[in-house]
Scaffold this active site. Structure first.
Site, short mmCIF file in Angstrom:
data_model
loop_
_atom_site.label_atom_id
_atom_site.label_comp_id
_atom_site.label_asym_id
_atom_site.label_seq_id
_atom_site.Cartn_x
_atom_site.Cartn_y
_atom_site.Cartn_z
N SER A 1 4.46 -1.34 3.81
CA SER A 1 4.83 -2.54 4.28
C SER A 1 4.90 -3.44 3.20
O SER A 1 4.14 -3.51 2.36
CB SER A 1 3.91 -3.03 5.24
OG SER A 1 3.71 -2.01 6.27
N GLU B 1 -14.25 -2.24 6.18
CA GLU B 1 -13.18 -3.25 6.49
C GLU B 1 -12.32 -3.02 7.73
O GLU B 1 -11.96 -3.89 8.45
CB GLU B 1 -12.19 -3.20 5.28
CG GLU B 1 -12.73 -3.59 3.90
CD GLU B 1 -13.30 -5.06 3.82
OE1 GLU B 1 -14.41 -5.19 3.51
OE2 GLU B 1 -12.37 -5.78 4.48
N GLU C 1 -5.39 9.49 17.86
CA GLU C 1 -5.97 10.74 17.74
C GLU C 1 -6.74 10.94 16.42
O GLU C 1 -7.74 11.60 16.62
CB GLU C 1 -4.80 11.84 17.47
CG GLU C 1 -3.86 11.87 18.76
CD GLU C 1 -2.73 10.82 19.07
OE1 GLU C 1 -2.44 10.01 18.20
OE2 GLU C 1 -2.39 10.54 20.20
N SER D 1 1.02 6.57 2.39
CA SER D 1 1.81 7.55 3.36
C SER D 1 3.13 7.86 2.40
O SER D 1 3.94 7.44 1.69
CB SER D 1 2.10 6.94 4.39
OG SER D 1 1.37 6.40 5.24
N GLN E 1 0.88 -1.13 -0.13
CA GLN E 1 0.01 0.01 0.00
C GLN E 1 0.77 1.37 -0.03
O GLN E 1 1.42 1.44 0.97
CB GLN E 1 -0.81 0.00 1.30
CG GLN E 1 -1.76 1.03 1.48
CD GLN E 1 -2.18 1.41 2.85
OE1 GLN E 1 -1.88 0.54 3.88
NE2 GLN E 1 -3.15 2.27 3.11
N GLY E 2 0.98 2.01 -1.11
CA GLY E 2 1.75 3.44 -0.96
C GLY E 2 0.81 4.41 -0.96
O GLY E 2 0.48 5.24 -1.88
#
Ligand SMILES: Cc1cc2nc3c(=O)[nH]c(=O)nc-3n(C[C@H](O)[C@H](O)[C@H](O)COP(=O)(O)OP(=O)(O)OC[C@H]3O[C@@H](n4cnc5c(N)ncnc54)[C@H](O)[C@@H]3O)c2cc1C
Length: 396
Positions: free
Chosen positions: A167, A250, A379, A135, A132-133
């Site tokens: 990751s 999800e 947060e 961030s 997953q790209g």
């Protein structure tokens, strides 16, 4: 028993499904794969991939995915029944969790027919691992400010930018990439979702070592990377909205096994400490906070079961998906700290059960530091609950 489209013979009721999962895991979770043995190193990647592919053939992954896309076509009730057992078993985290928990549901929601029929089965069989790209340095919680750019070409897009904390990037075949087609000031407008093959020229992966010594995430650089139109997920502007809707649901149903894993880690801590009076005396000092954590594991299980009932009844849960993520990560992090306080220094000559426990709790403790950060920080979850459930405004 019924046979699904892939010729898997699977039980008919949720209860039988759970029993099937329990038996299969007892027969197939080898010592090498178990997290409650002090073997020192994680199992080799190839063995983890083979185990995950075997889980799929046994009906333990892709449970609710349609059979035409390689899934088992069952309901969330069977998914819950199997995931209770997955949580109770000391098994490794999935290698292809991004594929199954994120890419798969998004492809089902916004993908075209070719993307669904080619990409979804390959996720379940472990032929395609996804990362997953999203961030970037400077864009984590506030994703809409991301700076990676996708510019139109004659038959696709040219991508330039940098991702971070990706990751599994070095073992992935595809990256679910989020890029801006306009400027970062456009915020959510013009956010494009791409399924980029990781072998495309111009992609450079630089692994990052985390505190557990693993190289499980990476920085990923994109320099004039050409992506075909065939690898775009949803239309620009539409893909992001559909993806976030899917992700809210999800967030509640992915990793529901964590509530049962949490309970079984508490049980493991108590059982192993019982094997040595010195360790038991040390645990005794933490009896009250541990009792409190045991209650929290129980509440978490009940909450997950309730969310499954709501979803199974056809209702949407909206921002309530933040509840289990927030509650689990905060409670589990406190548990990990307590367990590490108990076992970080073992009594001299401690036996194998305590050594196994120490090795496991060290991994649990280190991994727990990130649990209140990934998939939306504490947060951010509180912000969602305050704004979207309590309808409170941000302080001026
Ligand atoms: C183990 C791990 C794996 C990850 N894997 C992936 C991955 O595969 N792909 C990927 O794209 N990303 C991944 N991430 C990145 C993760 O999504 C981000 O770290 C996360 O979204 C937080 O972003 P940030 O690190 O930029 O922190 P920031 O957003 O800069 O936040 C810093 C601090 O400020 C707080 N904060 C930020 N905004 C607000 C606000 N509006 N109100 C109150 N407080 C606020 C945050 O809660 C946090 O405490 C991973 C992270 C970890 C730790």
């Amino acid at each position: 028993m019924t046979v699904d489209a892939q010729q898997h013979v699977l039980p008919d009721t949720p209860q039988a499904y759970g029993e099937h999962a329990r038996t299969w895991l007892a027969d197939n979770l080898t010592d090498e794969l178990r997290l409650d043995r002090a073997l020192g190193t994680p199992a080799p990647l190839a063995d983890l991939i083979a185990f995950e592919a075997a889980q799929h053939r046994a009906g333990l992954t892709g449970i609710t995915w349609p059979t035409e896309y390689g899934g088992h076509g069952r309901s969330l009730l069977e998914h819950l029944a199997a995931n209770r057992e997955i949580g109770r078993a000391p098994m490794p985290e999935a290698v292809n969790s991004i594929g199954k928990e994120l890419a798969g549901p998004i492809i089902m929601a916004v993908g075209d027919e070719r993307q669904k029929s080619e990409w979804l089965p390959a996720i379940l069989t472990m032929d395609d691992i996804w990362c997953q790209g999203f961030s970037e340095p400077g864009s984590g919680s506030d994703l809409a400010s991301l700076r990676t750019r996708a510019e139109r070409t004659a038959d696709g897009w040219r991508v330039n930018g940098q991702k971070i904390w990706t990751s599994g990037a070095s073992k992935s075949r595809r990256c679910l990439l989020l890029a801006h087609t306009g400027s970062p000031e456009d915020r959510h407008k013009g956010l494009l979702l791409l399924a980029v093959p990781m072998q495309t020229p111009g992609i450079e992966v630089r692994d990052i070592q985390s505190i557990d010594g693993e190289r499980s995430f990476a920085e990923v650089f994109f320099s004039d990377v050409l992506v075909d139109d065939a690898d775009v997920l949803g239309a620009p502007d539409e893909g992001w909205a559909a993806a976030t809707r899917v992700l809210t649901i999800e967030r509640a149903t992915n990793r529901m096994y964590r509530a049962w894993r949490f309970e079984s880690e508490i049980d493991h801590l108590v059982a192993a400490c019982r094997t040595d009076p010195r360790a038991l005396a040390r645990l005794q000092e933490h009896a009250r906070p541990l009792a409190q954590l045991r209650v929290e594991a129980e509440l978490l299980k009940a909450h997950v079961e309730q969310l499954v009932e709501v979803l199974h009844g056809g209702e949407e849960i909206g921002p309530r998906g933040s509840f289990p993520k927030l509650y689990w990560s905060e409670a589990h992090q406190r548990f990990a700290q307590l367990a590490w306080d108990v076992v970080s220094v073992l009594p001299p000559g401690a036996g194998q059960p305590l050594q196994d426990l120490r090795a496991r709790m060290q991994r649990v403790y280190l991994a727990s530091r990130a649990e209140t950060i990934y998939a939306g920080t504490t947060e951010i979850q509180l912000d969602i609950i305050a704004k979207q459930i309590l309808k409170l405004k941000r302080r001026a």
